[in-house]
Scaffold this active site. Structure first.
Site, PDB file in Angstrom:
ATOM      1  N   HIS A  72     -68.307  10.751  38.719  1.00 56.86           N
ATOM      2  CA  HIS A  72     -67.702  12.121  37.428  1.00 56.86           C
ATOM      3  C   HIS A  72     -68.892  12.892  37.489  1.00 56.86           C
ATOM      4  CE1 HIS A  72     -63.579  12.109  37.596  1.00 56.86           C
ATOM      5  NE2 HIS A  72     -63.411  11.577  38.845  1.00 56.86           N
ATOM      6  N   TYR A 201     -58.549  18.687  31.099  1.00 56.55           N
ATOM      7  CA  TYR A 201     -57.901  18.929  29.919  1.00 56.55           C
ATOM      8  C   TYR A 201     -57.734  19.945  28.932  1.00 56.55           C
ATOM      9  CZ  TYR A 201     -61.175  14.903  28.522  1.00 56.55           C
ATOM     10  OH  TYR A 201     -61.641  13.341  29.161  1.00 56.55           O
ATOM     11  N   PRO A 293     -58.025   8.904  22.783  1.00 52.23           N
ATOM     12  CA  PRO A 293     -58.079   8.933  23.813  1.00 52.23           C
ATOM     13  C   PRO A 293     -58.924  10.070  24.358  1.00 52.23           C
ATOM     14  CG  PRO A 293     -56.031   9.083  24.087  1.00 52.23           C
ATOM     15  CD  PRO A 293     -56.189   8.519  22.294  1.00 52.23           C
ATOM     16  N   LYS A 297     -63.587   7.072  24.876  1.00 48.42           N
ATOM     17  CA  LYS A 297     -64.517   5.756  23.883  1.00 48.42           C
ATOM     18  C   LYS A 297     -64.085   4.497  23.842  1.00 48.42           C
ATOM     19  CE  LYS A 297     -67.839   9.136  23.992  1.00 48.42           C
ATOM     20  NZ  LYS A 297     -68.317   9.043  25.322  1.00 48.42           N
ATOM     21  N   TYR A 385     -70.294  13.163  25.531  1.00 48.42           N
ATOM     22  CA  TYR A 385     -69.352  12.911  27.062  1.00 48.42           C
ATOM     23  C   TYR A 385     -69.510  10.870  27.750  1.00 48.42           C
ATOM     24  CZ  TYR A 385     -64.707  13.115  29.877  1.00 48.42           C
ATOM     25  OH  TYR A 385     -63.810  12.374  30.168  1.00 48.42           O
TER      26      TYR A 385
END
Length: 390
Positions: A72, A201, A293, A297, A385
């Site tokens: 991704h 998200y 979550p 991580k 990220y």
């Protein structure tokens, strides 16, 4: 029996540490309280940082990941109906993440250990750790009704939040830092194609939602819920309806529904234990920390822990130098706290808090507006990220 290192726990942290140490020529044995099938039945998220992928490649446990993992290059934030894509590849100079389930990582590492011939004992009962404040620790356990003892030079506690390793040192100056969030994630796993090729998200007045996946044909979705909720009250139809309300009509049109394979509610918690070294006992993975979550991580922090620990232990056995193990706790905690900060900030941005005042709600909106308007802010989010350097 005797081994140089006893690793307690055969989750990804323990298995990866075993693989790294085996490659470095260090003799290890893994003790696990549960059965192999039980360990492999645990369903967990799986967004792997590039550093985690590199470690799996280093030990030679990445063949299936390379075939089946989903690279991704970005992810999306949707705040009150407005979509913002974080282009990780562009913002970090080419870095990305790989979606590959934690269960699959565990399976690959188990098979890798089997092939290496390094020993692992499952269903080990009554595990106890002794004499870690000396140079000659040992671990005792019961297997098939017979008491056994392993003498060793070091013990690695990779047995999770509820394991024996951290409990062994709770009265030896261990400090813990914790934040418990007033909600959980209700997750649904289904054999349906994902609604998008990247994670989404969602921050909505009804609560957080996440659109994720395990493969091109298996999807994982979450909605924020009360901790007091009962999964039994959530039919598949109710879940799909709630998810579609939160993600908005444009995304909802792309959601393929189907019967759930698994449904569960996970509480959200931030937790760190300090220090991570007690004589010859070293804590790593969920024994040392828990992250919400939201920032993806948990598994990646476990990987960085065992990277630091494997380098330190390999140096200790090869050079008889304690420099690495003396600094293991500080090195690992530096990265842990940065990841905790990122996971906390993502959680605070994207969730609905009933306790928030109108001021705090405006702060969330202002944070999203800043991300939308500032490439520098998006770059900082992307840098975290994809994973900070180990």
């Amino acid at each position: 029996m005797r081994h140089q290192v006893v690793i307690i726990g055969s989750g990804p942290a323990g298995l990866l540490l075993g693989a790294l140490l085996h490659k470095a020529g260090v003799d290890t044995i893994i003790l696990e309280a549960k059965s192999r099938d039980y360990v492999l039945s645990r369903i967990r998220a799986g967004v792997l940082e590039q550093g985690t992928v590199d470690l799996l490649s280093h030990v030679g446990a990445d063949a299936r990941l390379r075939r089946e993992g989903l690279p991704h290059e970005g992810f999306c934030l949707c705040f009150d109906g407005e979509m913002l894509r974080i282009d990780m590849k562009d913002l970090t100079g080419g870095k990305q993440v790989t979606v590959y389930g934690q269960t699959e990582v565990t399976r690959d590492l188990m098979e890798h250990r089997d092939a290496s011939g390094a020993p692992a004992i499952y269903e080990a009962a009554d595990v106890a750790i002794h004499d870690t404040d000396t140079g000659h620790p040992c671990v005792t356990f019961t297997k098939d009704g017979r008491s056994q003892r392993i003498d060793c030079d070091a013990v690695a506690g990779c047995d999770g939040y509820h394991g024996i390793s951290r409990r062994t040192v709770e009265d030896r100056g261990l400090q813990t830092f914790e934040r418990t969030y007033p909600f959980g994630w209700l997750g649904l796993l289904a054999d349906v194609p994902p609604c998008a090729h990247e994670l989404i998200y969602v921050a909505h007045q009804r609560g957080f939602a996440l659109c994720s996946m395990r493969s091109h044909t298996r999807s994982r979705y979450y909605v924020q819920c009360e901790l007091t909720e009962d999964v039994a009250n959530w039919s598949d139809d109710r879940f799909w309806e709630e998810l579609k309300l939160r993600v908005g009509p444009e995304v909802a049109r792309t959601i393929v529904t189907g019967p759930s394979i698994e449904k569960s509610i996970a509480p959200l918690r931030s937790f760190v234990a300090e220090p991570l070294r007690f004589g010859r006992l070293f804590l790593a993975g969920d024994a040392a920390h828990i992250v919400p979550p939201t920032g993806a991580k948990g598994l990646n922090l476990a990987a960085s822990d065992v990277h630091y620990l494997s380098v330190a232990l390999a140096e200790f056995f090869a050079e008889r130098s304690s420099a690495g193990i003396d600094h293991y706790s500080a090195h690992a905690l530096d990265r842990i706290w940065k990841a905790e900060r990122f996971s906390w900030s993502m959680t605070m941005l994207m969730h609905r808090f009933d306790s928030h005042s109108p001021f705090e709600q405006r702060m969330q909106a202002a944070e999203f507006a800043y991300l939308r308007s500032s490439r520098t802010a998006r770059a900082a989010m992307a840098e975290n990220y994809v994973g900070l350097p180990m």
